[in-house]
Design a protein around this motif. Structure first.
Motif, PDB file in Angstrom:
ATOM      1  N   THR A  12     -68.214   5.444 -35.377  1.00  0.00           N
ATOM      2  CA  THR A  12     -69.522   6.092 -35.267  1.00  0.00           C
ATOM      3  C   THR A  12     -70.334   5.478 -34.131  1.00  0.00           C
ATOM      4  O   THR A  12     -70.954   6.179 -33.336  1.00  0.00           O
ATOM      5  CB  THR A  12     -70.281   5.979 -36.602  1.00  0.00           C
ATOM      6  N   ARG A  13     -70.349   4.144 -34.054  1.00  0.00           N
ATOM      7  CA  ARG A  13     -71.084   3.478 -32.979  1.00  0.00           C
ATOM      8  C   ARG A  13     -70.516   3.850 -31.617  1.00  0.00           C
ATOM      9  O   ARG A  13     -71.250   4.009 -30.647  1.00  0.00           O
ATOM     10  CB  ARG A  13     -71.048   1.960 -33.177  1.00  0.00           C
ATOM     11  N   ASP A  14     -69.193   4.013 -31.542  1.00  0.00           N
ATOM     12  CA  ASP A  14     -68.567   4.390 -30.277  1.00  0.00           C
ATOM     13  C   ASP A  14     -69.047   5.762 -29.815  1.00  0.00           C
ATOM     14  O   ASP A  14     -69.370   5.962 -28.647  1.00  0.00           O
ATOM     15  CB  ASP A  14     -67.035   4.398 -30.439  1.00  0.00           C
ATOM     16  N   GLU A  16     -71.796   7.087 -30.383  1.00  0.00           N
ATOM     17  CA  GLU A  16     -73.188   7.000 -29.960  1.00  0.00           C
ATOM     18  C   GLU A  16     -73.359   6.290 -28.624  1.00  0.00           C
ATOM     19  O   GLU A  16     -74.416   6.395 -28.001  1.00  0.00           O
ATOM     20  CB  GLU A  16     -73.988   6.266 -31.040  1.00  0.00           C
ATOM     21  N   SER A  17     -72.356   5.549 -28.156  1.00  0.00           N
ATOM     22  CA  SER A  17     -72.559   4.700 -26.984  1.00  0.00           C
ATOM     23  C   SER A  17     -71.637   4.956 -25.812  1.00  0.00           C
ATOM     24  O   SER A  17     -71.980   4.628 -24.679  1.00  0.00           O
ATOM     25  CB  SER A  17     -72.429   3.222 -27.396  1.00  0.00           C
ATOM     26  N   VAL A  18     -70.449   5.519 -26.022  1.00  0.00           N
ATOM     27  CA  VAL A  18     -69.453   5.644 -24.963  1.00  0.00           C
ATOM     28  C   VAL A  18     -69.333   7.093 -24.513  1.00  0.00           C
ATOM     29  O   VAL A  18     -69.196   7.996 -25.349  1.00  0.00           O
ATOM     30  CB  VAL A  18     -68.078   5.124 -25.432  1.00  0.00           C
ATOM     31  N   HIS A  20     -66.843   9.436 -23.074  1.00  0.00           N
ATOM     32  CA  HIS A  20     -65.382   9.420 -22.979  1.00  0.00           C
ATOM     33  C   HIS A  20     -64.862  10.377 -21.911  1.00  0.00           C
ATOM     34  O   HIS A  20     -65.212  11.564 -21.914  1.00  0.00           O
ATOM     35  CB  HIS A  20     -64.766   9.804 -24.325  1.00  0.00           C
ATOM     36  N   LYS A  29     -67.865  14.402 -32.485  1.00  0.00           N
ATOM     37  CA  LYS A  29     -68.472  13.994 -33.754  1.00  0.00           C
ATOM     38  C   LYS A  29     -67.598  14.367 -34.942  1.00  0.00           C
ATOM     39  O   LYS A  29     -67.654  13.721 -35.991  1.00  0.00           O
ATOM     40  CB  LYS A  29     -69.863  14.604 -33.894  1.00  0.00           C
TER      41      LYS A  29
END
Length: 465
Positions: A12-14, A16-18, A20, A29
């Motif tokens: 989930t954090r990925d 929100e931050s990466v 791709h 999602k």
């Protein structure tokens, strides 16, 4: 069929931050991310501890697998002695010089100088700039166009993405730029005409190239760039005789051949260079990926003496050679490159690929009997399995159904990481793979193929188009 596991907090954090690359961002999602934590040999492990055979060497590049202690030790030694320096203004480092000498010794054609980049995209971008610079030096200011091919893949910078002949590298990006031309893709299975032999197909490809050159004017065309075996376009192996035939046309019109060995180089096809396997005679060569076995980013362009002398002459006229990258020739990358080549030689990785190639071929050929497999293509330890909706007519699946992507997800469930290139599934395992591991990779793929057949039948995706 396999159920999708709930997203972990890390996944989930990925999301929100990466940002791709090469990912349907609108689906992320729902699908989540596969977070890889460690690797050893041909295996990688996710954050849940699940094991996967890395059947793609990451992105065609981890030829010596994961966790090689010799490469790790070489990196540590270099970082302790000289963690960074550059090559600008006539500076040098021991590792950059040593690697250049090794590349010159291994090159399939005479090479005088090596120009370093940080990636294959940068290498191919540089190829174009160098071709323009050379022709300006030689007093040929109009000779600037570059020929590539439909379905080619040469990178993602503005110029290398323009050379690439795939729609998603152009749509939405205002590409390709001017001076880039695309000739036909040499894929006989997809583009051969009814009743046409492979030899006749090659002659048609040659005539199409000749027509393009004559239409544009040979005095406006600097080079043609080609992957010996085309990678991201679908692992396309041109028919026998293709490269010698087009080479003759290029030579006739004073158009140089650039070999993009970013995927093909360093043993992948059963020779040191894909150009040797496919009968190419390039003037210049791009390398990256397996140059460092993927342990550190590094790319390079290899050029012969006569072209280098043109650079020297133009530098004298202008005042300098105004091209270079901050990390081009990074001492860490070059040290790893030196060690990787040493390992390739000492462990006879080329011999390893040749020994396993018949096993790889046999498992590929066995897949040809499957009702959803239209064609298998392979050279050395790189190959592709093309899925079709109708085997007899070669009708592809509706692209919107993403059948290939679904198969790759099923493969992950069975512990195999492969790559879907549309509906072609690419194989490019680490060259250190054993026969048992290679067979296990195919066993896991066949389970995923069976899952995909159920998925296709349930969705009635093989109805007449």
């Amino acid at each position: 069929m396999l159920e999708t596991a709930p997203l972990s907090n890390l996944q989930t954090r990925d999301i929100e931050s990466v940002l791709h690359p090469y990912t349907p961002l609108h689906k992320l999602k729902q699908t989540g991310t596969l977070v890889i934590e460690r690797g050893k040999g041909v295996y990688v492990y996710d954050t849940r501890g699940k094991e996967y055979i890395e059947g793609m060497s990451g992105l065609w590049c981890a030829g010596l697998g994961f966790g090689d202690e010799e490469l790790a030790d070489a990196a540590a030694e270099q970082l302790r002695s000289l963690p960074y320096y550059h090559l600008f203004g006539g500076k040098g480092t021991e590792s950059s010089i040593e690697l250049a000498e090794k590349l010159k010794e291994l090159a399939p054609v005479p090479i005088s100088k090596v120009f370093y980049t940080s990636s294959g995209s940068e290498a191919n971008d540089t190829q174009v700039k160098l071709a323009w610079y050379m022709n300006n030096a030689l007093g040929r200011p109009k000779k600037k166009k570059i020929i590539s091919r439909i379905k080619a893949y040469h990178g993602v910078t503005i110029m290398s993405a323009s050379l690439t002949g795939l729609p998603y590298n152009h749509k939405g990006w205002d590409l390709p730029v001017d001076r880039v031309l695309h000739t036909d893709c040499p894929h006989f299975y997809r583009y051969g005409q009814e009743g046409e032999s492979e030899a006749e197909f090659v002659q048609r490809m040659v005539q199409s190239l000749r027509d393009l050159i004559e239409r544009e004017g040979p005095d406006t065309i600097a080079a043609m760039i080609a992957e010996p075996v085309m990678g991201a376009g679908g692992v396309i192996v041109p028919p026998q005789g293709y490269y010698p035939a087009i080479q003759a046309v290029l030579d006739e019109h004073d158009i140089m051949m650039i070999s993009d060995e970013v995927i093909n180089g360093f043993g992948r096809t059963g020779n040191w260079w894909g150009s040797q396997t496919m009968g190419m005679t390039p003037k210049t060569i791009s390398v990256a990926k397996q140059l460092t076995a993927a342990y550190v980013p590094l790319g390079a362009v290899m050029v012969p003496e006569d072209i280098y002398q043109a650079y020297v002459d133009h530098s004298a006229e202008i005042g300098t050679f105004g091209h270079g990258f901050t990390y081009g020739g990074h001492p860490l990358g070059c040290a790893i490159g030196v060690k990787a080549i040493e390992i390739y030689q000492r462990r006879d990785i080329v011999g390893q690929v040749r020994a396993l190639a018949p096993v790889f071929e046999a498992r590929m050929r066995r897949l040809n009997d499957h009702p959803m497999v239209g064609e298998t293509r392979y050279s050395g330890l790189v190959g592709g399995v093309e899925l079709v909706a109708d085997k007899k007519t070669r009708r592809p699946f509706d692209a919107s159904k993403a059948v290939g992507a679904q198969l790759s997800k099923f493969a992950e469930g069975h512990g195999a990481i492969l790559r879907a290139l549309g509906d072609t599934i690419a194989f490019c395992p680490p060259m250190i793979i054993t026969e048992d591991e290679l067979n296990e990779l195919f066993n896991r793929f066949e389970k995923a193929l069976a899952d995909t057949e159920v998925f296709v039948d349930q969705g009635k995706l093989r109805q007449p188009g």
